[in-house]
Design a protein around this motif. Structure first.
Motif, PDB file in Angstrom:
ATOM      1  N   SER A 167      53.807  -4.076 -30.699  1.00 23.57           N
ATOM      2  CA  SER A 167      52.957  -4.893 -31.840  1.00 23.57           C
ATOM      3  C   SER A 167      52.487  -6.063 -31.118  1.00 23.57           C
ATOM      4  O   SER A 167      51.372  -6.398 -31.445  1.00 23.57           O
ATOM      5  CB  SER A 167      54.026  -5.454 -32.658  1.00 23.57           C
ATOM      6  N   ILE A 168      53.339  -6.901 -30.322  1.00 25.65           N
ATOM      7  CA  ILE A 168      52.639  -7.872 -29.522  1.00 25.65           C
ATOM      8  C   ILE A 168      51.454  -7.643 -28.705  1.00 25.65           C
ATOM      9  O   ILE A 168      50.330  -8.245 -28.567  1.00 25.65           O
ATOM     10  CB  ILE A 168      53.693  -8.804 -28.653  1.00 25.65           C
ATOM     11  N   THR A 197      48.387  -6.514 -30.740  1.00 21.05           N
ATOM     12  CA  THR A 197      47.912  -7.658 -31.431  1.00 21.05           C
ATOM     13  C   THR A 197      47.117  -8.713 -30.399  1.00 21.05           C
ATOM     14  O   THR A 197      46.132  -8.872 -30.889  1.00 21.05           O
ATOM     15  CB  THR A 197      49.065  -8.692 -32.160  1.00 21.05           C
ATOM     16  N   THR A 229      44.072 -11.195 -36.079  1.00 20.01           N
ATOM     17  CA  THR A 229      45.699 -11.033 -35.942  1.00 20.01           C
ATOM     18  C   THR A 229      46.354 -10.538 -36.917  1.00 20.01           C
ATOM     19  O   THR A 229      47.351  -9.741 -36.706  1.00 20.01           O
ATOM     20  CB  THR A 229      46.202 -12.463 -35.447  1.00 20.01           C
ATOM     21  N   TYR A 281      45.757  -6.715 -37.075  1.00 15.48           N
ATOM     22  CA  TYR A 281      46.463  -5.779 -36.251  1.00 15.48           C
ATOM     23  C   TYR A 281      47.784  -6.072 -36.359  1.00 15.48           C
ATOM     24  O   TYR A 281      48.770  -4.894 -36.063  1.00 15.48           O
ATOM     25  CB  TYR A 281      46.322  -6.348 -34.680  1.00 15.48           C
ATOM     26  N   TRP A 282      48.666  -7.086 -36.711  1.00 13.73           N
ATOM     27  CA  TRP A 282      49.956  -7.121 -36.806  1.00 13.73           C
ATOM     28  C   TRP A 282      50.666  -6.210 -37.895  1.00 13.73           C
ATOM     29  O   TRP A 282      51.597  -5.731 -37.969  1.00 13.73           O
ATOM     30  CB  TRP A 282      50.294  -8.805 -36.992  1.00 13.73           C
ATOM     31  N   ASN A 283      49.836  -6.164 -39.090  1.00 13.73           N
ATOM     32  CA  ASN A 283      50.161  -5.717 -40.404  1.00 13.73           C
ATOM     33  C   ASN A 283      49.911  -4.041 -40.451  1.00 13.73           C
ATOM     34  O   ASN A 283      50.206  -3.456 -41.252  1.00 13.73           O
ATOM     35  CB  ASN A 283      49.647  -6.349 -41.563  1.00 13.73           C
ATOM     36  N   GLY A 303      54.521   0.488 -33.330  1.00 12.33           N
ATOM     37  CA  GLY A 303      54.872  -0.969 -33.449  1.00 12.33           C
ATOM     38  C   GLY A 303      55.756  -1.155 -34.255  1.00 12.33           C
ATOM     39  O   GLY A 303      56.651  -0.316 -35.019  1.00 12.33           O
ATOM     40  N   GLN A 323      55.418  -2.444 -37.646  1.00  8.56           N
ATOM     41  CA  GLN A 323      54.937  -1.912 -38.988  1.00  8.56           C
ATOM     42  C   GLN A 323      55.110  -0.764 -39.098  1.00  8.56           C
ATOM     43  O   GLN A 323      55.640   0.238 -40.181  1.00  8.56           O
ATOM     44  CB  GLN A 323      53.334  -2.396 -39.163  1.00  8.56           C
ATOM     45  N   ILE A 383      59.264  -8.931 -39.137  1.00  8.85           N
ATOM     46  CA  ILE A 383      57.864  -8.854 -39.155  1.00  8.85           C
ATOM     47  C   ILE A 383      57.140  -9.933 -39.476  1.00  8.85           C
ATOM     48  O   ILE A 383      56.100 -10.275 -39.076  1.00  8.85           O
ATOM     49  CB  ILE A 383      57.508  -7.497 -39.902  1.00  8.85           C
ATOM     50  N   ILE A 419      54.324 -13.678 -37.395  1.00  9.89           N
ATOM     51  CA  ILE A 419      53.024 -14.117 -37.903  1.00  9.89           C
ATOM     52  C   ILE A 419      53.028 -15.466 -38.624  1.00  9.89           C
ATOM     53  O   ILE A 419      51.923 -16.191 -38.725  1.00  9.89           O
ATOM     54  CB  ILE A 419      52.402 -12.929 -38.695  1.00  9.89           C
TER      55      ILE A 419
END
Length: 322
Positions: free
Chosen positions: A102-103, A106, A230, A233-235, A251, A253, A296, A300
């Protein structure tokens, strides 16, 4: 002597007039106590609405599994337990792998997206660009119509063969018409044409103008676009659900989505030497879901304050002229 006195009196009169104008403007813009109280109450309610879901999820994550099964979801748990976080710690290899994915997605996607979006926005903001009108329609039409999921899948998986790679998680979300429009509006209202023309006369190329002149004075729009990307991508979990079949490319999510839909995923990946039945019985399923959701949200939420100042500047720029 009389001339000096007259000048002194004139300066006093001007200063008095400036003070009166400032006081008049202050009175005009002054918020009444009742209105101020209404605004404070409204923002307090909105803040509570934003914070309460996370607090509720956090309370559920520290509830015992027996309490959740007996009493259901409750704001104040009848019995506290850290079994969910202990369980996730036992599965830390899987969690850390998903966190790393995920990092990487993102950060990589945000960098690529910011560069592409701002460059497109800068080009569309220049009136001298000959294809400006045509490309504006190219950017605008996807805001109204999309090719659909099937068309996207055919292009990414069958034509570009990006499935099961990091690029299928980053490239599809890198550019959006909304972000390009924000960038174009910012550059058009903030970057004077005279600065660009002066740089051209001095022999600067468009890339030099963008990197040395436009970028240093455009931090608000860069931060605004970066914040949107950000969060996106993170969600995001849909890209992984469509194009990823390898577990080492999922990731946080997608992992949460898979846990929500199929708890057997954790049961099929035991890290201790327990039988499958024992592992299922010892797994705090409901509280684990909430614990992963809390994990999660925390990264963020910690990143947002660093973008907040530029984010507000980017949204308000150009709102008032003069």
């Amino acid at each position: 002597m009389s001339t000096f006195s007259e000048k002194r009196a004139a300066r006093r009169a001007e200063k008095r007039l400036e003070i009166e104008e400032a006081e008049a403007g202050f009175k005009l813009n002054k918020i009444k106590p009742v209105t101020n109280g209404v605004f404070n109450a409204m923002f307090a309610v909105l803040s509570f609405v934003c914070i309460f879901p996370f607090f509720f999820v956090l309370m559920l994550s520290v509830s015992s599994e027996q309490s959740l099964r007996t009493n259901g979801y409750a704001l104040i748990p009848e019995e506290f337990s850290l079994a969910a976080y202990q369980f996730l710690w036992n599965e830390r290899e899987m969690i850390f792998t998903s966190l790393l994915v995920s990092i990487v997605v993102t950060v990589l996607g945000t960098v690529i997206g910011v560069l592409l979006t701002t460059m497109m926005g800068y080009v569309l903001s220049r009136p001298q660009f000959k294809l400006r009108g045509f490309l504006q329609w190219v950017v605008f039409i996807p805001m109204i119509f999309t090719g659909g999921m099937v068309a996207n899948y055919v292009v990414i998986a069958n034509m570009l063969h990006l499935n099961d790679t990091i690029w299928c998680l980053t490239l599809p979300l890198a550019v959006s018409s909304w972000n390009v429009t924000i960038s174009k509006t910012f550059f058009r209202q903030t970057i004077p044409d005279s600065i660009i023309e002066s740089a051209k006369i001095d022999g600067a190329s468009q890339l030099t103008i963008f990197s040395r002149i436009v970028v240093p004075i455009s931090k608000p729009v860069f931060a605004t676009v970066a914040l949107f990307l950000t969060f996106g991508y993170w969600n995001d979990w849909l890209q992984a659900a469509l194009y990823i079949t390898k577990d080492n490319l999922r990731g946080l999510q997608p992992l949460l989505n898979q846990i929500m839909g199929q708890l057997q995923y954790l049961a099929n990946n035991p890290s201790a030497g327990l039988s499958l039945q024992q592992y299922k019985a010892s797994m705090p399923s409901e509280s684990v879901r909430m614990a992963i959701a809390a994990i999660i949200v925390i990264p963020i939420a910690c990143a947002y304050p660093f973008f907040q100042k530029y984010f507000i500047s980017g949204l308000t720029v150009g709102a008032v002229k003069g």
